[in-house]
Design a protein around this motif. Structure first.
Motif, PDB file in Angstrom:
ATOM      1  N   ALA A 172       0.828  -1.203   0.000  1.00  0.00           N
ATOM      2  CA  ALA A 172       0.000   0.000   0.000  1.00  0.00           C
ATOM      3  C   ALA A 172       0.861   1.251   0.000  1.00  0.00           C
ATOM      4  O   ALA A 172       1.933   1.282   0.587  1.00  0.00           O
ATOM      5  N   GLY A 173       0.366   2.282  -0.665  1.00  0.00           N
ATOM      6  CA  GLY A 173       1.024   3.577  -0.637  1.00  0.00           C
ATOM      7  C   GLY A 173       0.243   4.495   0.264  1.00  0.00           C
ATOM      8  O   GLY A 173      -0.374   4.055   1.210  1.00  0.00           O
ATOM      9  N   MET A 174       0.283   5.778  -0.004  1.00  0.00           N
ATOM     10  CA  MET A 174      -0.439   6.770   0.781  1.00  0.00           C
ATOM     11  C   MET A 174      -0.201   6.553   2.272  1.00  0.00           C
ATOM     12  O   MET A 174       0.918   6.655   2.721  1.00  0.00           O
ATOM     13  N   GLU A 175      -1.255   6.191   3.037  1.00  0.00           N
ATOM     14  CA  GLU A 175      -1.035   6.049   4.473  1.00  0.00           C
ATOM     15  C   GLU A 175      -0.757   4.625   4.897  1.00  0.00           C
ATOM     16  O   GLU A 175      -0.559   4.360   6.072  1.00  0.00           O
ATOM     17  N   GLY A 176      -0.742   3.698   3.977  1.00  0.00           N
ATOM     18  CA  GLY A 176      -0.305   2.339   4.300  1.00  0.00           C
ATOM     19  C   GLY A 176      -1.081   1.630   5.371  1.00  0.00           C
ATOM     20  O   GLY A 176      -0.561   0.710   6.013  1.00  0.00           O
ATOM     21  N   ALA A 177      -2.325   1.993   5.580  1.00  0.00           N
ATOM     22  CA  ALA A 177      -3.087   1.414   6.682  1.00  0.00           C
ATOM     23  C   ALA A 177      -3.438  -0.053   6.457  1.00  0.00           C
ATOM     24  O   ALA A 177      -3.765  -0.772   7.393  1.00  0.00           O
ATOM     25  N   VAL A 185       3.419   5.267  -4.203  1.00  0.00           N
ATOM     26  CA  VAL A 185       2.188   5.777  -4.794  1.00  0.00           C
ATOM     27  C   VAL A 185       1.594   6.872  -3.910  1.00  0.00           C
ATOM     28  O   VAL A 185       1.546   6.719  -2.704  1.00  0.00           O
ATOM     29  N   GLY A 186       1.139   7.933  -4.528  1.00  0.00           N
ATOM     30  CA  GLY A 186       0.545   9.044  -3.797  1.00  0.00           C
ATOM     31  C   GLY A 186       1.146  10.341  -4.284  1.00  0.00           C
ATOM     32  O   GLY A 186       1.840  10.385  -5.294  1.00  0.00           O
ATOM     33  N   TYR A 187       0.910  11.386  -3.544  1.00  0.00           N
ATOM     34  CA  TYR A 187       1.478  12.687  -3.931  1.00  0.00           C
ATOM     35  C   TYR A 187       1.558  13.540  -2.677  1.00  0.00           C
ATOM     36  O   TYR A 187       1.155  13.122  -1.594  1.00  0.00           O
ATOM     37  N   GLY A 188       2.082  14.734  -2.810  1.00  0.00           N
ATOM     38  CA  GLY A 188       2.144  15.659  -1.682  1.00  0.00           C
ATOM     39  C   GLY A 188       3.010  15.120  -0.572  1.00  0.00           C
ATOM     40  O   GLY A 188       4.153  14.712  -0.801  1.00  0.00           O
ATOM     41  N   ALA A 189       2.472  15.085   0.635  1.00  0.00           N
ATOM     42  CA  ALA A 189       3.261  14.733   1.802  1.00  0.00           C
ATOM     43  C   ALA A 189       3.532  13.236   1.932  1.00  0.00           C
ATOM     44  O   ALA A 189       3.847  12.768   3.016  1.00  0.00           O
ATOM     45  N   ASN A 190       3.412  12.481   0.863  1.00  0.00           N
ATOM     46  CA  ASN A 190       3.801  11.065   0.986  1.00  0.00           C
ATOM     47  C   ASN A 190       5.303  10.906   0.828  1.00  0.00           C
ATOM     48  O   ASN A 190       5.880   9.902   1.179  1.00  0.00           O
ATOM     49  N   PHE A 191       5.955  11.964   0.289  1.00  0.00           N
ATOM     50  CA  PHE A 191       7.410  11.988   0.191  1.00  0.00           C
ATOM     51  C   PHE A 191       7.992  10.674  -0.324  1.00  0.00           C
ATOM     52  O   PHE A 191       8.802  10.026   0.319  1.00  0.00           O
ATOM     53  N   GLU A 192       7.540  10.295  -1.509  1.00  0.00           N
ATOM     54  CA  GLU A 192       8.071   9.130  -2.225  1.00  0.00           C
ATOM     55  C   GLU A 192       7.965   7.834  -1.441  1.00  0.00           C
ATOM     56  O   GLU A 192       8.816   6.958  -1.540  1.00  0.00           O
ATOM     57  N   GLY A 193       6.942   7.723  -0.622  1.00  0.00           N
ATOM     58  CA  GLY A 193       6.719   6.476   0.090  1.00  0.00           C
ATOM     59  C   GLY A 193       7.073   6.526   1.571  1.00  0.00           C
ATOM     60  O   GLY A 193       6.790   5.586   2.308  1.00  0.00           O
ATOM     61  N   LEU A 194       7.668   7.639   1.992  1.00  0.00           N
ATOM     62  CA  LEU A 194       8.070   7.741   3.391  1.00  0.00           C
ATOM     63  C   LEU A 194       6.878   7.644   4.328  1.00  0.00           C
ATOM     64  O   LEU A 194       6.944   7.001   5.379  1.00  0.00           O
ATOM     65  N   SER A 195       5.755   8.278   3.968  1.00  0.00           N
ATOM     66  CA  SER A 195       4.586   8.227   4.858  1.00  0.00           C
ATOM     67  C   SER A 195       4.121   6.786   5.046  1.00  0.00           C
ATOM     68  O   SER A 195       3.833   6.366   6.164  1.00  0.00           O
ATOM     69  N   ALA A 196       4.066   6.034   3.964  1.00  0.00           N
ATOM     70  CA  ALA A 196       3.623   4.643   4.084  1.00  0.00           C
ATOM     71  C   ALA A 196       4.641   3.813   4.870  1.00  0.00           C
ATOM     72  O   ALA A 196       4.276   2.953   5.667  1.00  0.00           O
ATOM     73  N   LEU A 197       5.907   4.072   4.650  1.00  0.00           N
ATOM     74  CA  LEU A 197       6.945   3.346   5.387  1.00  0.00           C
ATOM     75  C   LEU A 197       6.813   3.593   6.888  1.00  0.00           C
ATOM     76  O   LEU A 197       6.778   2.651   7.694  1.00  0.00           O
ATOM     77  N   LEU A 198       6.729   4.858   7.279  1.00  0.00           N
ATOM     78  CA  LEU A 198       6.616   5.167   8.710  1.00  0.00           C
ATOM     79  C   LEU A 198       5.342   4.564   9.280  1.00  0.00           C
ATOM     80  O   LEU A 198       5.329   4.019  10.386  1.00  0.00           O
ATOM     81  N   SER A 199       4.283   4.657   8.516  1.00  0.00           N
ATOM     82  CA  SER A 199       3.011   4.119   8.971  1.00  0.00           C
ATOM     83  C   SER A 199       3.124   2.618   9.237  1.00  0.00           C
ATOM     84  O   SER A 199       2.699   2.116  10.281  1.00  0.00           O
ATOM     85  N   MET A 200       3.727   1.906   8.312  1.00  0.00           N
ATOM     86  CA  MET A 200       3.807   0.448   8.456  1.00  0.00           C
ATOM     87  C   MET A 200       4.780   0.046   9.567  1.00  0.00           C
ATOM     88  O   MET A 200       4.542  -0.917  10.294  1.00  0.00           O
ATOM     89  N   ILE A 201       5.872   0.780   9.705  1.00  0.00           N
ATOM     90  CA  ILE A 201       6.832   0.483  10.770  1.00  0.00           C
ATOM     91  C   ILE A 201       6.198   0.718  12.143  1.00  0.00           C
ATOM     92  O   ILE A 201       6.527   0.057  13.118  1.00  0.00           O
ATOM     93  N   ASN A 202       5.275   1.661  12.204  1.00  0.00           N
ATOM     94  CA  ASN A 202       4.593   1.966  13.459  1.00  0.00           C
ATOM     95  C   ASN A 202       3.291   1.191  13.617  1.00  0.00           C
ATOM     96  O   ASN A 202       2.482   1.543  14.467  1.00  0.00           O
ATOM     97  N   SER A 203       3.109   0.167  12.819  1.00  0.00           N
ATOM     98  CA  SER A 203       1.831  -0.538  12.837  1.00  0.00           C
ATOM     99  C   SER A 203       1.422  -0.942  14.246  1.00  0.00           C
ATOM    100  O   SER A 203       2.221  -1.479  15.010  1.00  0.00           O
ATOM    101  N   CYS A 204       0.171  -0.694  14.570  1.00  0.00           N
ATOM    102  CA  CYS A 204      -0.340  -1.093  15.882  1.00  0.00           C
ATOM    103  C   CYS A 204      -0.657  -2.582  15.917  1.00  0.00           C
ATOM    104  O   CYS A 204      -0.911  -3.133  16.971  1.00  0.00           O
ATOM    105  N   ALA A 205      -0.646  -3.231  14.761  1.00  0.00           N
ATOM    106  CA  ALA A 205      -0.898  -4.670  14.745  1.00  0.00           C
ATOM    107  C   ALA A 205       0.415  -5.417  14.937  1.00  0.00           C
ATOM    108  O   ALA A 205       1.435  -5.046  14.363  1.00  0.00           O
ATOM    109  N   SER A 206       0.400  -6.464  15.725  1.00  0.00           N
ATOM    110  CA  SER A 206       1.586  -7.296  15.882  1.00  0.00           C
ATOM    111  C   SER A 206       1.676  -8.234  14.685  1.00  0.00           C
ATOM    112  O   SER A 206       0.689  -8.460  13.985  1.00  0.00           O
TER     113      SER A 206
END
Lengths: 227, 227, 227, 227, 227, 227, 227, 227
Positions: free
Chosen positions: A153-158, A178-199
């Motif tokens: 997933a791109g964007m927010e990677g939820a 995938v995405g635009y603006g503040a996704n910063f070439e995938g950084l938003s999705a990366l941070l989101s997934m690394i911080n996943s609340c799911a184990s």
């Protein structure tokens, strides 16, 4: 191990790591790719995977392989290529490759080519991003059948977190650019997934469909490893 | 408008913005807070909201308000305080305040105090993060009853996208600094929410429960605005 | 819900979210866009919005729609397209779309196309950035008439805070990637708007005119939601 | 130039730069500060400015200066101290020091101490942030009288752009670390000010009231420089 | 003030800010630039500065100005253009424009065009970066003659600090995006200059030669401002 | 599912995800932890894992568990606690937990507690960072015996890549916040591991020993999952 | 190589790397430090360097060394400690350790302790930052006598570039976390030094005086290496 | 020193820094490069190095040098060019240039051209990244023979740390921009190398093969420096 001028081929890799060398096409010329592939085949390798090889290079490499009388299956969407034969599907179960949106397709295809090349049965489930949760829920039973899940997933990677909370299998998350603006070439999705609340979720590099499928395949064949 | 030594009080704010001045307690002494509050009350204001006032300052301010014979309701979790009376609940409907985890409570309470102070009925729904989706689905009908939804989450902030895809109401997302490691004090949740794949989601600052509730209240009273 | 090969169309979205599916054109081919649009229209949808569709794709899609005898209004500045008919303007009031500079026009047009497609009356006010405050003050009465304000600005994004302090309506801020140097593709405006000192401001993604207008429309039709 | 063990005092600085050495207290002990100050005074300096000296260090330094029979004016809010005498006010005109909020006071005081120490008349205007624009407009005539303006703001730092568009004087902007969440210790205000859409604005480091006043003083005394 | 369709021209700017409106060419078409320029000239403006206008647009604009019988001086290196006449040089003294390397030339030229357009005598000193300190020292006496110094440097931006310690004049630093690797499009130079250990240095945006010269001109004409 | 005031307990998690709920202690009071643990035990859970519970909270919780006559094993280094009984070790093979340095111990212990609680045999191998490669090579045979490897390292996090190239097992990398300077609280190790040149490596959040062990356990029990 | 419970001591390091193991004190207890030091001494090591050991730990370690009848020289400013004897000074020439300001002293002392421990003659030159260039020029001849130069600076880190252009010796730059605001804990100095326009400059981690001196010593003894 | 219009040539550089001026081709035209080179040669320089000169510029420069009857060796992979003659190899020993992968070749070639131009014998060892450790171990004896090692790697940059722990020579690390996703144009490798757990490693800018070889050459000729 053979020392070409431009590369050091690692023939022991299969013994050491269970999988033979993979050719990363982006930093190599078509000629270099063909040469390395030919060397590996000559050395007894049955399946050679090339990733990130654009169509122009692919033309040359496919022609070279035809000249060598070797099959080569190139997928222009993911720019991945399987030279030689796909391994027969084996392993504990299936690998589910799930994407949030149509635009994640390129990464998903790279993952699928990789998983199949290494002998895994694949289920592909597309466009089930969390903004339309029922689309995911309609397919969740299929996903639950897999022994490993790749969530792309791109964007927010939820997607990774939501799937992580719904299945027993380990989930490997692939952030995409995938995405635009503040996704910063995938950084938003990366941070989101690394911080996943799911184990039960771990993460590979942005757009790294290959890496996710490689690890999924290791896991899917983990019992063989023990023999 | 009155020019105290340290602050310029804005009496016209209510006429201009529909809501009277709110006191941000973090950068002010207890004495400054009490003085501004007293000035606003003297000027006819019935409800004065103070945010980010720690317990030590609160002691002094509560004592000062008692001396002025004015009610003051301080919530130590959110460090918010309503001086004077809560406005009577009005507006189009209810404001749902939904959190992903127990640790988002501080921000949720600030939002709830704010929403109630400004005359809104509030539904509080806690600990329904997306890693346990059925917890959210069990409460989704309540959430759908609200006219505005505030979605509060740290870590990967996926809650906003999932709710955004399930309701008709506008969703205001609040990233929280809850988490550790690569959440970078809430940045991961902020980026995640700003990149939400769900439409109808907008975002306020990290931990800004007040700001979310303030805008939710504006929206909930939007029809009055027109009169 | 229909599962095309490349996409999962979400027909229930209108019932669930109050607005039917919107087609994000950037990651799709012209053919995919036409197919999804045709499916939605066949399913009874009257208005289909396509965003981020470049002129080349638009040519094909417009031709396809003509072949289907369906109207299609394409705006080359914003690259947005309304297929079918614009909804009749309704809602509580007008949506004001305000830009800081001429260069924010692309984003403003996307917002305007979106707001009109979803049945809102729009006021467009351009080039009133805060460096020439009197330009804004000359138009402030028009802005105050709106029930929702969309503030669009690049560079330092100060427009949102200034408007936020001048109106009663909720303000949705859109940072744009306009600028150079340390604006880092819109990051400076995003951070600026997220940190707005004015209450009543929430923020959507950089250059996301669509997202702002979508939420503005939800708010403008919030009373209907309750019926 | 004198080489103490821990510092190399620069006696020629006044001749070279027009202003004598300033002691940055943060990285020095009270004893080091007193020793350097005494050296400078002994060398004929009339005014020694110390910045960022906390109250504990200040106690010792003030005692040391009393022992030397030298006046010392310490301001505990800004932690700045003028040892010796303030220069008599001169220069082209006044320096206006304008803050967005009460919490920017610490930085404003450092600027004021600095400007006065170096012989400038100062106008202090507080709490006129852009969210309440009329507060700023009520004071704009005073600000317009200044020959240089220092604009101090945290959060989104919009004050600099708005003032920049309203005055003829050069504006020196000081971002402050005031705020929370995505302000990232002043980064949001810094980026905002560096990207100001108003011309005639330049920026110094976050919280650097001293630096802004130093440059403002250079500008205010620029005609003397030529003599 | 005139409201063209795409822009709101600000005729009072000169009275308010001392300098008439400048046209930022990057976000505008050639036609828009010509139209705004013509409007300003018609309104009595003698000098119109256009910045960031590429050569293609410049061709059209120069042709349009010739048709109007107006002089126009276009500099292809900086892409700046002075339409009408340069103001006669006046002010307290000269503005020194100093660059670290040959590659900073584009920014330096924009600064020079701006300073000259607004009536300042300019000294240009190139390629005196701190890695060859004697090159700078050979020219330092010329630099010391200026009333304002503009220091332009990419990479580590050390030039501003070194000059700041050598002159009495205020220094305006311009970070440039020159360099590669970890300079991150000018960020390293920006941070370096903002953290300058020399007092009397303030900073404008990356590559913003115009902004630096604009403020330098304000300072150089500061005594006139008072009359 | 039970809705305590502050938390929504998820009893079905075990069925859904294969592992029962884990209590994240950082954002909860000792009383909340005890209450949730007691609820889970009452509901038939045999093993309850609590993570990030500091010693002060642990004292209360241990006392509460003693009162309930339930065993509780608290590890003060990792601040993890196993309430009830450890599951009997099962699974395909062993989990190797490998650290680069002595300072990564806290994270390694959290991983070990987690892996043991969930029924895995653990091999702990410490202080074999890549700067002393022979230390790693001396232990590599032990590591190769494991079915899953957890590689824990701070600073530049190179351990994951080196191990990834030496083993057949999947490697789960945990960046730690160990280090100083430009490690930015673990960001350098995180980026390093995400960019690993070795295939078969996936990454969890900084310092997230729990998450790594949780996924390792899923993988180690993957064959049971299929039954 | 000896495997203590918490650490794997690397006795061969001297043979392999030319220098014996150094103890990084930050992540270890006093007891662990003493134990490792004792092991190294017992194994024939004459000089053991401990870095980042705070005063509290130092007390215990010094007492332990006294009990072992081993000399130990602890420097409280840098928190470095030399246990055993300093190596006699040898090598090609001297190592110059140059700082920009008084506040860089902590890092400089760590470098000096390290360089002396490893048998180098050291020249210490303090407080010669580039804002007062003549201070540096007064000492440049001394610096030019060194065979390796360590340049230590915070804020904008310009010292490394200036020295790099003035000497023939290799320069090792150490960014320090000295400064405030946008220095971001040393990041500005790090980026500045990495982007140095002077050739012959390489960089170690922020505040890493030890690392700089270690490499300087390797270089200073490079001829011995060949024997 | 000669002041061309666009550049200030530094003839004393050789005396001052031991190496004559190097021409950075990226920001200069072919004509400017030829002019500077000719000036340096006329002034007695035997070897002129040009870096980052693309093939188009190179054509012109090579033609110009032929016209001057001067040899010029251009390497199209690294875009470096040696004009005049290579210095004869001298120095303490050899410089080893080691790369992690085939794609780091461009940077390695720049380093090799630089080292040879300045009179060093070079060993080139390619494609020995840490994911296949035995490839590195097979070559380690050759690397150990060098007096200075340049370690070049992209992605996670682990090569520098591993080599740092295996050799006595100083290691200069060059991060490359090779990779994708979260490598952020070389930032991941830069941070990784700066945080290296191995002592004796210092770092130059991303892709800066020239800078690494320049410093390696200084070190390799350090004994001559003393004479």
């Amino acid at each position: 191990m053979k020392d070409l001028d431009f590369a050091t081929i690692d023939y022991d890799r299969k013994k050491r790591c269970g999988v033979s060398e993979v050719i990363y096409g982006a930093g190599k010329t078509a000629d270099q790719i063909s040469t390395i592939a030919a060397e590996l085949l000559k050395n007894g390798e049955k399946t050679v995977l090339v990733t990130r090889m654009n169509e122009e290079k692919a033309k040359t490499v496919l022609r070279d392989m035809t000249a060598l009388n070797v099959a080569a299956d190139y997928d222009p969407i993911s720019e991945a290529c399987v030279i030689g034969e796909y391994k027969e599907a084996s392993g504990i179960g299936k690998i589910a490759i799930v994407t949030a949106g149509t635009s994640d397709q390129k990464v998903a295809k790279e993952a699928a080519m990789t998983a199949k090349a290494f002998g895994n049965e694949v289920i592909e489930i597309n466009d089930v991003g969390v903004a339309g949760l029922h689309r995911l829920m309609n397919r969740i039973d299929e996903i639950r059948e897999a022994s490993v899940v790749i969530a792309i997933a791109g964007m927010e990677g939820a997607l990774a977190s939501v799937i992580g909370g719904l299945v027993k299998a380990p989930v490997i998350a692939v952030p995409t650019s995938v995405g635009y603006g503040a996704n910063f070439e995938g950084l938003s999705a990366l941070l989101s997934m690394i911080n996943s609340c799911a184990s039960g979720v771990s993460v590979v590099n942005i757009d790294n469909g290959f890496g996710a499928a490689y690890q999924a395949s290791l896991i899917n064949h983990i019992c063989e490893q023990e023999q």
